[in-house]
Design a protein around this motif. Sequence first.
Motif, PDB file in Angstrom:
ATOM      1  N   ALA A 199      -8.996   4.199   0.029  1.00 25.05           N
ATOM      2  CA  ALA A 199      -7.629   3.771  -0.298  1.00 25.05           C
ATOM      3  C   ALA A 199      -6.859   3.419   0.964  1.00 25.05           C
ATOM      4  CB  ALA A 199      -6.902   4.862  -1.073  1.00 25.05           C
ATOM      5  N   ALA A 241     -10.064   8.732  -0.798  1.00 26.41           N
ATOM      6  CA  ALA A 241      -8.855   8.744   0.036  1.00 26.41           C
ATOM      7  C   ALA A 241      -9.030   7.829   1.248  1.00 26.41           C
ATOM      8  CB  ALA A 241      -8.522  10.164   0.476  1.00 26.41           C
ATOM      9  N   ILE A 250      -4.594   0.504  -0.474  1.00 26.70           N
ATOM     10  CA  ILE A 250      -4.300   0.774  -1.877  1.00 26.70           C
ATOM     11  C   ILE A 250      -3.077   1.685  -1.955  1.00 26.70           C
ATOM     12  CG2 ILE A 250      -5.147   2.061  -3.884  1.00 26.70           C
ATOM     13  CD1 ILE A 250      -7.976   1.076  -3.122  1.00 26.70           C
ATOM     14  N   ASP A 251      -2.098   1.296  -2.755  1.00 27.81           N
ATOM     15  CA  ASP A 251      -0.912   2.117  -2.977  1.00 27.81           C
ATOM     16  C   ASP A 251      -1.173   3.002  -4.198  1.00 27.81           C
ATOM     17  OD1 ASP A 251       1.513   3.265  -3.592  1.00 27.81           O
ATOM     18  OD2 ASP A 251       2.654   1.410  -3.380  1.00 27.81           O
ATOM     19  N   GLN A 252      -1.459   4.265  -3.944  1.00 29.28           N
ATOM     20  CA  GLN A 252      -1.829   5.168  -5.030  1.00 29.28           C
ATOM     21  C   GLN A 252      -0.657   5.564  -5.919  1.00 29.28           C
ATOM     22  OE1 GLN A 252      -5.122   7.987  -4.338  1.00 29.28           O
ATOM     23  NE2 GLN A 252      -4.972   7.342  -2.194  1.00 29.28           N
ATOM     24  N   THR A 305     -13.483  12.779  -3.721  1.00 33.22           N
ATOM     25  CA  THR A 305     -12.040  12.628  -3.529  1.00 33.22           C
ATOM     26  C   THR A 305     -11.732  12.198  -2.102  1.00 33.22           C
ATOM     27  OG1 THR A 305     -11.685  14.346  -5.180  1.00 33.22           O
ATOM     28  CG2 THR A 305      -9.837  13.842  -3.733  1.00 33.22           C
ATOM     29  N   TRP A 357      -1.866   3.108  -8.484  1.00 26.64           N
ATOM     30  CA  TRP A 357      -3.297   2.809  -8.548  1.00 26.64           C
ATOM     31  C   TRP A 357      -4.060   4.124  -8.632  1.00 26.64           C
ATOM     32  CZ3 TRP A 357      -5.162  -1.936  -5.458  1.00 26.64           C
ATOM     33  CH2 TRP A 357      -6.501  -2.215  -5.740  1.00 26.64           C
ATOM     34  N   LYS A 358      -4.812   4.306  -9.685  1.00 25.97           N
ATOM     35  CA  LYS A 358      -5.594   5.517  -9.870  1.00 25.97           C
ATOM     36  C   LYS A 358      -7.047   5.245  -9.496  1.00 25.97           C
ATOM     37  CE  LYS A 358      -1.904   7.272 -11.490  1.00 25.97           C
ATOM     38  NZ  LYS A 358      -0.921   7.379 -10.453  1.00 25.97           N
ATOM     39  N   LEU A 359      -7.601   6.103  -8.657  1.00 22.52           N
ATOM     40  CA  LEU A 359      -9.008   6.044  -8.281  1.00 22.52           C
ATOM     41  C   LEU A 359      -9.708   7.151  -9.057  1.00 22.52           C
ATOM     42  CD1 LEU A 359      -8.428   5.547  -4.462  1.00 22.52           C
ATOM     43  CD2 LEU A 359      -8.964   3.789  -6.156  1.00 22.52           C
TER      44      LEU A 359
END
Length: 140
Positions: A59, A56, A64-66, A52, A69-71
């Motif tokens: 991203a 982070a 990356i705009d969470q 995780t 957007w799912k990681l």
Amino acid sequence: MLMEFMFTSCPDICPATTYNMVLLQDELKKQGSFGESVQFAAITFDPNTDTTEVFADYAEKMEIDQAGWKLLRGDETYIHEKAKEYGIGIQRLEDNQFVHTVTSLMLIDGKQQIRKVYRMGEEMDNSVILKDINTLLKEK
């Protein structure tokens, strides 16, 4: 949903793909569809490395705009089985890197059907992908 299979320690195709996806993210934000009608997902091949915290950092570094957007990570065996279901071949190398098919980027419609499969990295044509996404949005 635009979904990629990747790993954060990838030296070449994965960061190039993510960079192109961020450009798409920014264009979709201008259109007002990112995070609402259009989601992105990145699924790691290497959940042991891609914690995780690593996700982070990745991203933040890649912008990356969470919000849209799912990681995603999970058990390595499960991830490899899922990748195989999508027709993606993965092989772990001795140096803990991975080799995978370059067609690991998919456009999935609201019924969870794969509508398009794209080549990754520098071979991505963002204008075609954006057009395909907008075509799906009109089908709703």
